[in-house]
Design a protein around this motif. Structure first.
Motif, mmCIF file in Angstrom:
data_model
loop_
_atom_site.group_PDB
_atom_site.id
_atom_site.type_symbol
_atom_site.label_atom_id
_atom_site.label_comp_id
_atom_site.label_asym_id
_atom_site.label_seq_id
_atom_site.Cartn_x
_atom_site.Cartn_y
_atom_site.Cartn_z
ATOM 1 N N VAL A 186 0.832 -1.207 0.000
ATOM 2 C CA VAL A 186 0.000 0.000 0.000
ATOM 3 C C VAL A 186 0.869 1.260 0.000
ATOM 4 C CG1 VAL A 186 -1.660 1.346 1.346
ATOM 5 C CG2 VAL A 186 -2.024 -1.095 1.036
ATOM 6 N N MET A 187 1.963 1.230 0.754
ATOM 7 C CA MET A 187 2.802 2.433 0.840
ATOM 8 C C MET A 187 4.025 2.355 -0.064
ATOM 9 S SD MET A 187 2.537 3.566 4.813
ATOM 10 C CE MET A 187 2.924 2.007 5.565
ATOM 11 N N LEU A 216 11.689 11.318 3.480
ATOM 12 C CA LEU A 216 10.450 11.313 4.271
ATOM 13 C C LEU A 216 9.544 10.170 3.850
ATOM 14 C CD1 LEU A 216 9.514 15.102 4.338
ATOM 15 C CD2 LEU A 216 10.742 13.800 6.061
ATOM 16 N N ASN A 217 10.147 9.007 3.758
ATOM 17 C CA ASN A 217 9.404 7.848 3.302
ATOM 18 C C ASN A 217 8.493 7.319 4.413
ATOM 19 O OD1 ASN A 217 8.718 5.114 2.767
ATOM 20 N ND2 ASN A 217 10.306 5.072 1.191
ATOM 21 N N TYR A 218 7.194 7.375 4.165
ATOM 22 C CA TYR A 218 6.244 6.964 5.195
ATOM 23 C C TYR A 218 6.241 5.462 5.419
ATOM 24 C CZ TYR A 218 4.057 11.156 6.793
ATOM 25 O OH TYR A 218 3.839 12.343 7.427
ATOM 26 N N GLY A 264 5.978 5.429 -0.876
ATOM 27 C CA GLY A 264 6.744 6.087 0.179
ATOM 28 C C GLY A 264 6.155 7.402 0.631
ATOM 29 N N ALA A 265 5.903 8.278 -0.325
ATOM 30 C CA ALA A 265 5.282 9.555 0.025
ATOM 31 C C ALA A 265 4.036 9.726 -0.828
ATOM 32 C CB ALA A 265 6.255 10.697 -0.217
ATOM 33 N N PRO A 266 3.007 10.297 -0.269
ATOM 34 C CA PRO A 266 1.782 10.476 -1.054
ATOM 35 C C PRO A 266 2.015 11.467 -2.196
ATOM 36 C CG PRO A 266 1.463 11.224 1.227
ATOM 37 C CD PRO A 266 2.890 10.848 1.075
ATOM 38 N N ASN A 267 1.663 11.103 -3.387
ATOM 39 C CA ASN A 267 1.889 12.065 -4.478
ATOM 40 C C ASN A 267 0.701 12.233 -5.415
ATOM 41 O OD1 ASN A 267 2.037 9.663 -5.809
ATOM 42 N ND2 ASN A 267 4.272 9.653 -5.862
ATOM 43 N N GLU A 268 -0.426 11.704 -5.015
ATOM 44 C CA GLU A 268 -1.579 11.824 -5.892
ATOM 45 C C GLU A 268 -2.745 12.504 -5.196
ATOM 46 O OE1 GLU A 268 -2.044 10.882 -9.106
ATOM 47 O OE2 GLU A 268 0.091 10.427 -9.238
ATOM 48 N N ILE A 269 -2.504 13.145 -4.075
ATOM 49 C CA ILE A 269 -3.628 13.735 -3.344
ATOM 50 C C ILE A 269 -4.245 14.859 -4.189
ATOM 51 C CG2 ILE A 269 -4.357 14.776 -1.188
ATOM 52 C CD1 ILE A 269 -1.699 13.851 0.014
ATOM 53 N N PRO A 270 -5.519 14.727 -4.534
ATOM 54 C CA PRO A 270 -6.094 15.731 -5.426
ATOM 55 C C PRO A 270 -6.356 17.068 -4.717
ATOM 56 C CG PRO A 270 -7.742 14.084 -4.827
ATOM 57 C CD PRO A 270 -6.445 13.643 -4.212
ATOM 58 N N SER A 326 -5.738 7.639 7.488
ATOM 59 C CA SER A 326 -4.407 8.225 7.699
ATOM 60 C C SER A 326 -3.639 8.247 6.375
ATOM 61 C CB SER A 326 -3.641 7.474 8.782
ATOM 62 O OG SER A 326 -3.416 6.142 8.413
ATOM 63 N N TRP A 327 -3.253 7.105 5.883
ATOM 64 C CA TRP A 327 -2.612 7.073 4.565
ATOM 65 C C TRP A 327 -3.698 7.455 3.548
ATOM 66 C CZ3 TRP A 327 2.025 7.426 2.941
ATOM 67 C CH2 TRP A 327 2.382 7.024 1.657
ATOM 68 N N SER A 373 -6.363 8.447 -1.784
ATOM 69 C CA SER A 373 -5.922 8.589 -3.173
ATOM 70 C C SER A 373 -4.631 7.817 -3.439
ATOM 71 C CB SER A 373 -5.700 10.070 -3.489
ATOM 72 O OG SER A 373 -4.798 10.629 -2.552
ATOM 73 N N GLU A 374 -3.954 7.394 -2.365
ATOM 74 C CA GLU A 374 -2.669 6.707 -2.519
ATOM 75 C C GLU A 374 -2.801 5.201 -2.373
ATOM 76 O OE1 GLU A 374 -0.042 8.815 -3.106
ATOM 77 O OE2 GLU A 374 -1.650 10.287 -3.068
ATOM 78 N N PRO A 426 -3.599 1.643 -3.468
ATOM 79 C CA PRO A 426 -3.785 0.967 -4.752
ATOM 80 C C PRO A 426 -5.203 0.394 -4.855
ATOM 81 C CG PRO A 426 -1.728 0.266 -3.725
ATOM 82 C CD PRO A 426 -2.447 1.116 -2.730
ATOM 83 N N MET A 471 7.272 11.742 12.797
ATOM 84 C CA MET A 471 7.086 12.815 11.827
ATOM 85 C C MET A 471 6.688 14.117 12.525
ATOM 86 S SD MET A 471 7.546 12.133 8.528
ATOM 87 C CE MET A 471 7.972 10.653 7.602
ATOM 88 N N LEU A 486 -2.906 13.334 7.582
ATOM 89 C CA LEU A 486 -1.712 13.178 6.762
ATOM 90 C C LEU A 486 -1.845 13.921 5.436
ATOM 91 C CD1 LEU A 486 -0.107 9.682 6.873
ATOM 92 C CD2 LEU A 486 0.632 11.429 5.286
ATOM 93 N N SER A 502 -1.571 17.608 6.167
ATOM 94 C CA SER A 502 -0.204 18.043 6.460
ATOM 95 C C SER A 502 0.653 18.135 5.201
ATOM 96 C CB SER A 502 0.481 17.060 7.415
ATOM 97 O OG SER A 502 -0.194 17.006 8.622
#
Lengths: 393, 385
Positions: free
Chosen positions: A45-46, A187-189, A49-55, B313-314, B317-318, B320, B125, A133, A136
């Protein structure tokens, strides 16, 4: 009892335990399948590493060359996805409320005009902090954009006047901040969360399964037989029963370590062997802790399991890796000292994440070793339970 | 009538069993208070940091004074150098370092860009967030003042660039102080409903099976029709949980001053399908429980993965696609969002149509599966008889 007979008893009890668990799919599921499944789940799921698709939504009321440049800058940032454009602010706000976007960038009318006539226009950012998250992350990006947008405009004007890059930056942004997140520079979650999530689940299972497997003896009415086979020695009875389980948990930890640090390349600042040693200690401590709970509540299987669950679930909060313990009420900080997971977290940070000298976490080791001795305080209660207590629903 | 009779029997069994009462009444009453208490501070303040001030000038001291004045971090010591500063991190006396370079004030005076370094321990964090935001805000404020100062002795060219061309304002919506409990407690509440139901119904099932030689349904003429059995059980748990849910809405939110944007009517509109979905789901998965205590073993450790996969939390949109579909198996994944969106964000029931309908569909599917389970159990017993 001499050493030899102790060993033969331990061996007999261990084999007995293996025989019991072999016939119980419940153990198989909780101790083997679930931890492996969740390890795959968290890592998969992660994966990014970092969220990059948050609309995020954009409302560009200015609709000028300047505003378009600004928005392109934001869109280019890795963690933001400015795909959604709205005609007016109230539509965007609806989208925010419906959860279609997690932030709004609002460029009001007249931005470029004001900017060009030195009247300092304002851009507005709204982030949805109900989703902590996501909020932030977007807040961080918006902040950077706020800085950049000002820079972009001035830089263009100044370059046109022939100033060189260094001079321009010195004028418009005299102080810059360079951040160095130590040992997790991107900053890898996944590194941040998975490293604690998986042990947390495993140790929670250890807590519950220990009470469960001890309690099962009372439930099936075999406690007297078990006690007899141990030579009426509580320590031997518990050790013989729990050691085979320790072996299974260590197998799980070994799997996790190989999966995270070898296969997925998570950073590790100490040797795998040392990490396994730490995990062995914390597993034994968790088993001892749980056996002590069962001792306190002599023979009350369900109650012991409930208490173990409560403390096990609480451990995940009180270990303090998402919300630091120092910001919790003092009494919670005190309780956290008793919990094996809290010490695993502290040792993990010191050894695996940062690779500092192990001396700095001696207190955590001391507490874990002390917990190993905890069941000894309840030998008398156990003896009484073996002889007098029967299972109660 | 039979339904009410079964429901009455369920009530009797539940309330005569301390184990089940703990799960379905005491746990939902006490856990929210415990969690709200743990996170009562909402935010982390005064994260300890050390500084390395190689500049030792008025302006560097001013920079650090402002950092210290912020509520988010606290300067606990001045280290003699980076090596020395690092020992504070190793001892976990501090979680971050702010480093001011030797050329700091010279650079500023001569119009060169200067770089302040921050070094942060990544154990949490939260430390990083506090340190980064504080130092960035201080730098930004001082930059403005430096520019204004220069404007005093300005040439035309400098005047042109001195005023900031654009400023910005940011606002955290729905959770104005970006608090941790305002974010986490709603998710915990919804998870408590689902998990405590699984434990309660699971333990109940274990007990029934222990008393009935492995059968999930008690003996007697009353228990002949799967629909009646299902409805009777459903009704009993529904009544208990509608009280629990009302308590969450009325008491927990008030005591801990959590956001409450929803009306009780909206809350009930999705809570009813959520409860039905959770109860049916719990009945279905109680198939796995053969002994009373098995339920604890089976269900407790799922809490953390369930909260994670829900996307609270996660970010959702992230996650899969395949895991997103997987998460829809659990009522909590939908219930958490329904609650956060209506109650924290003020969305209407139409705004959360996806979750609302999702819960109704889940309720329907799990109801049908539970009925099939009861039907199968009844048939199996008939054969044995």
């Amino acid at each position: 009892m001499d050493i030899k007979s102790i060993f033969s008893r331990l061996k007999k009890l261990a084999l007995r335990e293996v025989e019991i668990s072999r016939r119980r799919p419940l153990y198989l599921f909780c101790m083997l399948i679930a931890p492996v499944f969740f390890s795959f789940m968290f890592v998969d799921v992660m994966e990014e590493g970092a969220p990059n698709e948050i609309p995020a939504a954009v409302v560009d009321d200015d609709d000028s060359q300047v505003s378009r440049t600004l928005l392109r800058t934001l869109d280019a940032m890795q963690e933001t996805n400015l795909t959604v454009k709205y005609k007016n602010f109230s539509d965007a706000k609806d989208a925010l409320r419906k959860g279609e976007v997690f932030a709004i960038v609002h460029v009001p009318h007249g931005l470029s005009e004001k900017a060009l006539t030195q009247r300092t226009p304002t851009i507005y950012f709204y982030t949805n902090d109900a989703y902590f998250l996501a909020g932030s992350f977007l807040f961080k990006n918006m902040k950077v954009l706020g800085e950049l947008s000002g820079l972009a405009i001035t830089k263009a004007t100044l370059s046109a006047k022939g100033l060189d890059e260094d001079r321009i930056m010195g004028l418009i942004q005299p102080i810059t901040v360079e951040s160095h997140p130590l040992n997790n520079p991107s900053l890898n979650y996944s590194i941040y969360l998975t490293n604690i999530f998986i042990p947390a689940i495993l140790l929670l299972i250890v807590f519950i399964a220990t009470c469960y497997s001890i309690g099962l003896e009372w439930k099936r009415g075999t406690q007297k037989k078990w006690f007899k086979e141990s030579g009426e020695n509580v320590v031997i009875a518990l050790t013989g029963k729990l050691l085979p389980q320790t072996a299974v948990y260590m197998l799980m930890f070994a799997f996790m370590d190989v999966y995270l640090y070898k296969i997925n390349g998570f950073p590790i600042a100490c040797s795998l062997l040392r990490l396994l040693g730490i995990q062995l200690l914390v597993t034994l401590a968790s088993q001892a802790f749980s056996a002590a709970i069962f001792g306190i509540l002599a023979g009350q299987m369900r109650l012991a399991m409930s208490v173990a669950s409560l403390l096990g679930v609480l451990s995940i909060s009180l270990c303090g890796f998402t919300f630091p313990v120092m910001a919790m009420p003092k009494i919670m900080e005190a309780i956290s000292w008793l919990l094996p997971l809290r010490h695993y977290y502290l040792i993990y940070v010191n050894q695996v994440l940062d690779g500092y000298s192990i001396i700095y976490v001696w207190k955590s080791f001391a507490v874990l070793v002390a917990i190993l001795g905890l069941p000894l305080l309840f030998i008398k209660v156990y003896e009484k339970a073996f002889n007098e207590v029967n299972y109660q629903a | 009538m039979k339904i009410l009779q079964i429901c009455y029997n369920e009530f009797k069994e539940i309330f005569s069993d301390v184990g089940i009462v703990i799960f379905v009444i005491i746990l939902p009453l006490a856990y929210p208070l415990l969690y709200a208490y743990i996170y009562d501070n909402e935010v982390v303040r005064e994260v300890p940091v050390v500084v390395v001030d190689d500049s030792q000038t008025n302006i560097s001291r001013e920079f650090l004074r402002r950092c210290d004045a912020s509520p988010d971090i606290k300067i606990i010591s001045h280290a003699t150098g980076m090596e020395n500063a690092r020992t504070y991190l190793e001892r976990t006396d501090a979680y971050g370092i702010i480093r001011i370079p030797r050329e700091f004030s010279d650079d500023i005076a001569q119009g060169r860009q200067t770089v302040v370094g921050i070094y942060c321990d990544m154990a949490s964090m939260m430390y990083y967030k506090n340190l980064m935001i504080t130092v960035a805000v201080v730098a930004q404020d001082m930059n403005k003042e430096i520019k204004v100062n220069k404007l005093g002795s300005s040439t035309d060219r400098e005047a042109e660039i001195s005023a900031a061309p654009v400023t910005y304002e940011s606002k955290a919506m729905y959770n104005p102080q970006s608090g941790y409990s305002s974010f986490l407690i709603p998710a915990v509440l919804m998870l408590i409903i689902q998990q405590s139901l699984m434990l309660g119904i699971g333990m109940h099932m274990g007990g029934t099976r222990e008393q009935n030689f492995g059968f999930a349904i008690p003996k007697g003429d009353l228990y002949r029709n799967p629909v009646y059995i299902y409805l009777g059980k459903m009704l009993a748990y529904f009544i208990i949980y509608i009280v629990d849910a009302t308590y969450f809405f009325v008491v927990v939110n008030k005591i801990f001053t959590l956001p409450q944007m929803s009306t009780f009517g909206t809350y009930l509109a999705w809570m009813v399908p959520y409860l039905i979905a959770c109860i049916s789901y719990s009945i279905l998965f109680s198939i796995l429980v053969y002994r009373r205590e098995d339920c604890i073993m089976l269900f407790v450790f799922l809490s953390l993965p369930l909260i994670f996969i829900s996307g609270i939390s996660w970010p959702i949109s992230e996650i899969p696609q395949k895991w997103l579909y997987f998460s829809y198996l659990f009522p909590s994944s939908l219930g958490i969002h329904a609650y956060v969106r209506t109650n924290t964000m003020g969305a209407s029931i139409d705004d959360i149509a996806f979750y609302h309908w999702g819960l109704i569909i889940q309720a329907a599917i799990y109801t049908i599966l539970s009925l099939i389970f009861y039907y199968w159990q009844l048939k199996k017993r008939k054969i044995e008889e």
